[in-house]
Scaffold this motif. Structure first.
Motif, PDB file in Angstrom:
ATOM      1  N   GLN A   2       0.848  -1.193   0.000  1.00 45.25           N
ATOM      2  CA  GLN A   2       0.000   0.000   0.000  1.00 45.25           C
ATOM      3  C   GLN A   2       0.883   1.242   0.000  1.00 45.25           C
ATOM      4  O   GLN A   2       1.733   1.413   0.877  1.00 45.25           O
ATOM      5  CB  GLN A   2      -0.916   0.002   1.226  1.00 45.25           C
ATOM      6  CG  GLN A   2      -1.947   1.114   1.179  1.00 45.25           C
ATOM      7  CD  GLN A   2      -3.121   0.845   2.107  1.00 45.25           C
ATOM      8  OE1 GLN A   2      -3.217  -0.224   2.695  1.00 45.25           O
ATOM      9  NE2 GLN A   2      -4.000   1.817   2.239  1.00 45.25           N
ATOM     10  N   LEU A   3       0.695   2.087  -0.980  1.00 46.16           N
ATOM     11  CA  LEU A   3       1.489   3.299  -1.112  1.00 46.16           C
ATOM     12  C   LEU A   3       0.822   4.472  -0.408  1.00 46.16           C
ATOM     13  O   LEU A   3      -0.393   4.616  -0.453  1.00 46.16           O
ATOM     14  CB  LEU A   3       1.684   3.657  -2.589  1.00 46.16           C
ATOM     15  CG  LEU A   3       2.398   2.644  -3.475  1.00 46.16           C
ATOM     16  CD1 LEU A   3       2.502   3.188  -4.896  1.00 46.16           C
ATOM     17  CD2 LEU A   3       3.770   2.293  -2.931  1.00 46.16           C
ATOM     18  N   TYR A   4       1.640   5.325   0.195  1.00 41.65           N
ATOM     19  CA  TYR A   4       1.139   6.615   0.650  1.00 41.65           C
ATOM     20  C   TYR A   4       1.023   7.521  -0.573  1.00 41.65           C
ATOM     21  O   TYR A   4       1.932   7.568  -1.418  1.00 41.65           O
ATOM     22  CB  TYR A   4       2.094   7.247   1.664  1.00 41.65           C
ATOM     23  CG  TYR A   4       1.716   8.670   2.008  1.00 41.65           C
ATOM     24  CD1 TYR A   4       0.671   8.934   2.880  1.00 41.65           C
ATOM     25  CD2 TYR A   4       2.377   9.745   1.411  1.00 41.65           C
ATOM     26  CE1 TYR A   4       0.309  10.240   3.172  1.00 41.65           C
ATOM     27  CE2 TYR A   4       2.011  11.054   1.703  1.00 41.65           C
ATOM     28  CZ  TYR A   4       0.978  11.291   2.572  1.00 41.65           C
ATOM     29  OH  TYR A   4       0.596  12.573   2.860  1.00 41.65           O
ATOM     30  N   PRO A  43       1.822   9.469  -5.668  1.00 41.77           N
ATOM     31  CA  PRO A  43       2.256   8.473  -4.689  1.00 41.77           C
ATOM     32  C   PRO A  43       3.744   8.611  -4.357  1.00 41.77           C
ATOM     33  O   PRO A  43       4.549   9.055  -5.182  1.00 41.77           O
ATOM     34  CB  PRO A  43       1.997   7.136  -5.382  1.00 41.77           C
ATOM     35  CG  PRO A  43       1.512   7.443  -6.759  1.00 41.77           C
ATOM     36  CD  PRO A  43       1.649   8.902  -7.002  1.00 41.77           C
ATOM     37  N   ASP A  44       4.079   8.189  -3.135  1.00 40.96           N
ATOM     38  CA  ASP A  44       5.466   7.901  -2.806  1.00 40.96           C
ATOM     39  C   ASP A  44       5.723   6.455  -3.212  1.00 40.96           C
ATOM     40  O   ASP A  44       5.066   5.538  -2.695  1.00 40.96           O
ATOM     41  CB  ASP A  44       5.717   8.056  -1.300  1.00 40.96           C
ATOM     42  CG  ASP A  44       5.727   9.500  -0.846  1.00 40.96           C
ATOM     43  OD1 ASP A  44       6.181  10.353  -1.623  1.00 40.96           O
ATOM     44  OD2 ASP A  44       5.304   9.772   0.288  1.00 40.96           O
ATOM     45  N   ARG A  46       7.543   2.812  -3.374  1.00 40.74           N
ATOM     46  CA  ARG A  46       7.869   2.032  -2.181  1.00 40.74           C
ATOM     47  C   ARG A  46       9.249   2.372  -1.615  1.00 40.74           C
ATOM     48  O   ARG A  46      10.239   2.469  -2.330  1.00 40.74           O
ATOM     49  CB  ARG A  46       7.757   0.538  -2.448  1.00 40.74           C
ATOM     50  CG  ARG A  46       8.653   0.002  -3.515  1.00 40.74           C
ATOM     51  CD  ARG A  46       8.711  -1.513  -3.437  1.00 40.74           C
ATOM     52  NE  ARG A  46       7.420  -2.144  -3.674  1.00 40.74           N
ATOM     53  CZ  ARG A  46       7.114  -3.383  -3.289  1.00 40.74           C
ATOM     54  NH1 ARG A  46       8.015  -4.114  -2.661  1.00 40.74           N
ATOM     55  NH2 ARG A  46       5.942  -3.913  -3.569  1.00 40.74           N
ATOM     56  N   SER A  51       5.866   5.840   2.166  1.00 36.20           N
ATOM     57  CA  SER A  51       5.586   4.443   1.796  1.00 36.20           C
ATOM     58  C   SER A  51       6.677   3.514   2.324  1.00 36.20           C
ATOM     59  O   SER A  51       7.864   3.839   2.259  1.00 36.20           O
ATOM     60  CB  SER A  51       5.497   4.289   0.269  1.00 36.20           C
ATOM     61  OG  SER A  51       4.399   5.015  -0.251  1.00 36.20           O
ATOM     62  N   ASP A  66       2.390  -1.841  -7.564  1.00 32.18           N
ATOM     63  CA  ASP A  66       1.950  -0.999  -6.443  1.00 32.18           C
ATOM     64  C   ASP A  66       1.021   0.115  -6.923  1.00 32.18           C
ATOM     65  O   ASP A  66       0.009   0.417  -6.285  1.00 32.18           O
ATOM     66  CB  ASP A  66       3.157  -0.355  -5.751  1.00 32.18           C
ATOM     67  CG  ASP A  66       4.053  -1.341  -5.023  1.00 32.18           C
ATOM     68  OD1 ASP A  66       3.613  -2.468  -4.745  1.00 32.18           O
ATOM     69  OD2 ASP A  66       5.209  -0.959  -4.730  1.00 32.18           O
TER      70      ASP A  66
END
Length: 260
Positions: A2-4, A43-44, A46, A51, A66
Motif C-alpha cells: 500500500q502506497l502513501y 504516490p510515494d 515504495r 511508503s 503498487d
C-alpha cells in the motif's frame, strides 16, 4: 504493497510518479497548479516518503504493480499516468503489465532503453555503498550535481537547495533497493510500440542523464506521441521550469478528456 499518496482536486485522474532519489514532494507545484483542473494523485513509490519498502526483490515491475493496486483501491479504472526519470520507468512498466489502467502517458526526462553494462555496474556499485554506509552521501556526491541543469545551478539556488534537501531525506535502504531495481529493468521500446494511448514526451534541453536523443527514441517508438523540449531545464524539468511543464501537461490532459 500500500502506497502513501497525496490525492487532490477533481476531474480526470492524473497520476504523477516521482524521480529517483526524491519523493512525491517534488510534485508540490504540480499539485498546486493542476489540482484546480484535474484529480492529481502523487504516490510515494515504495520505500520513499511515506511508503514502506517491504521485502520484495528489487524490480520496477513491483513498483508498477503498487501503482495499479493504488488505482484499484481508489476505484479509478483508468488514469493519465505520468512519470519523471525513475517514475517514467514505472509508468512504462505499468503500460506493460496493466495497460487497461492507462488512459494517457506522460514520460519526462526518462528513457526506454535498459542500462548498458557500464551504467548497470555503476548503479550496483552505488547500491553497495548505500547499503554499506547506510547514508545517502554517495548520492549527494555523485548524483545531485547532475539532477539539475547549469541554468538552475547558476540562477535558481532555491530550487537546487530544495532538490538537495529531498535527496538528503531519502532513506539509504530504499535508494539501494531502487538502484538495484533500475539496474535490472528491461528495455521498454517494444512496450511503447504497443502503447496506443496518446503520449507526451518531455525532456529538459540541458538534461545529460536522459537526453533529447533518448526522448526522440521514445517518440519514434510510440504510435501516438508528441515531444516537448523544455529550455533551460535539466533532468528535473518539472521543478526547474514548472510553468512550462504544467502548461504542457494541462493541454495534454485536457485533450484526452475531450476525446476519450
Amino acid at each position: 504493497m500500500q502506497l502513501y499518496a497525496r490525492d487532490v482536486g477533481e476531474g480526470t485522474p492524473l497520476v504523477l510518479l516521482h524521480a529517483f532519489p526524491l519523493s512525491s514532494s517534488m510534485w508540490l507545484t504540480q499539485r498546486e497548479q493542476l489540482a484546480p483542473r484535474f484529480r492529481v494523485i502523487t504516490p510515494d513509490l515504495r520505500g520513499f516518503g511515506g511508503s514502506v519498502l517491504g521485502g520484495d526483490e528489487p524490480s520496477i515491475e513491483a513498483m508498477a504493480d503498487d501503482v495499479a493496486n493504488l488505482l484499484r483501491q481508489k476505484g479509478i479504472a483508468k488514469a493519465v499516468i505520468g512519470g519523471l526519470s525513475m517514475g517514467g520507468y514505472v509508468a512504462m512498466a505499468l503500460c506493460r503489465r496493466h495497460p487497461e489502467r492507462v488512459r494517457g502517458l506522460i514520460l519526462a526526462d526518462t528513457k526506454a532503453t535498459a542500462d548498458p553494462d557500464e551504467a548497470r555496474a555503476n548503479r550496483l556499485r552505488i547500491a553497495e555503498r548505500l547499503s554499506a554506509e547506510n547514508t545517502v552521501a554517495v548520492l549527494a556526491e555523485e548524483l545531485l550535481p547532475k539532477l539539475v541543469g547549469p541554468t538552475t545551478l547558476r540562477q535558481r539556488a532555491l530550487i537546487y537547495g530544495r532538490v538537495r534537501g529531498l535527496v538528503q531525506a531519502t532513506p539509504a535502504k530504499a535508494a539501494a533497493w531502487a538502484q538495484r531495481a533500475m539496474a535490472a529493468r528491461p528495455d521498454s521500446l517494444a512496450t511503447l510500440r504497443e502503447t496506443k494511448v496518446p503520449a507526451l514526451v518531455i525532456v529538459g534541453a540541458e538534461d545529460t542523464i536522459a537526453t533529447e536523443a533518448d526522448a526522440t527514441a521514445m517518440v519514434e517508438a510510440l504510435p501516438n506521441a508528441e515531444l516537448l523540449v523544455i529550455p533551460r531545464a535539466g533532468h528535473l524539468s518539472s521543478l526547474e521550469q514548472p510553468d512550462l511543464f504544467n502548461q504542457a501537461v494541462t493541454e495534454f490532459v485536457n485533450a484526452i478528456a475531450r476525446t476519450t
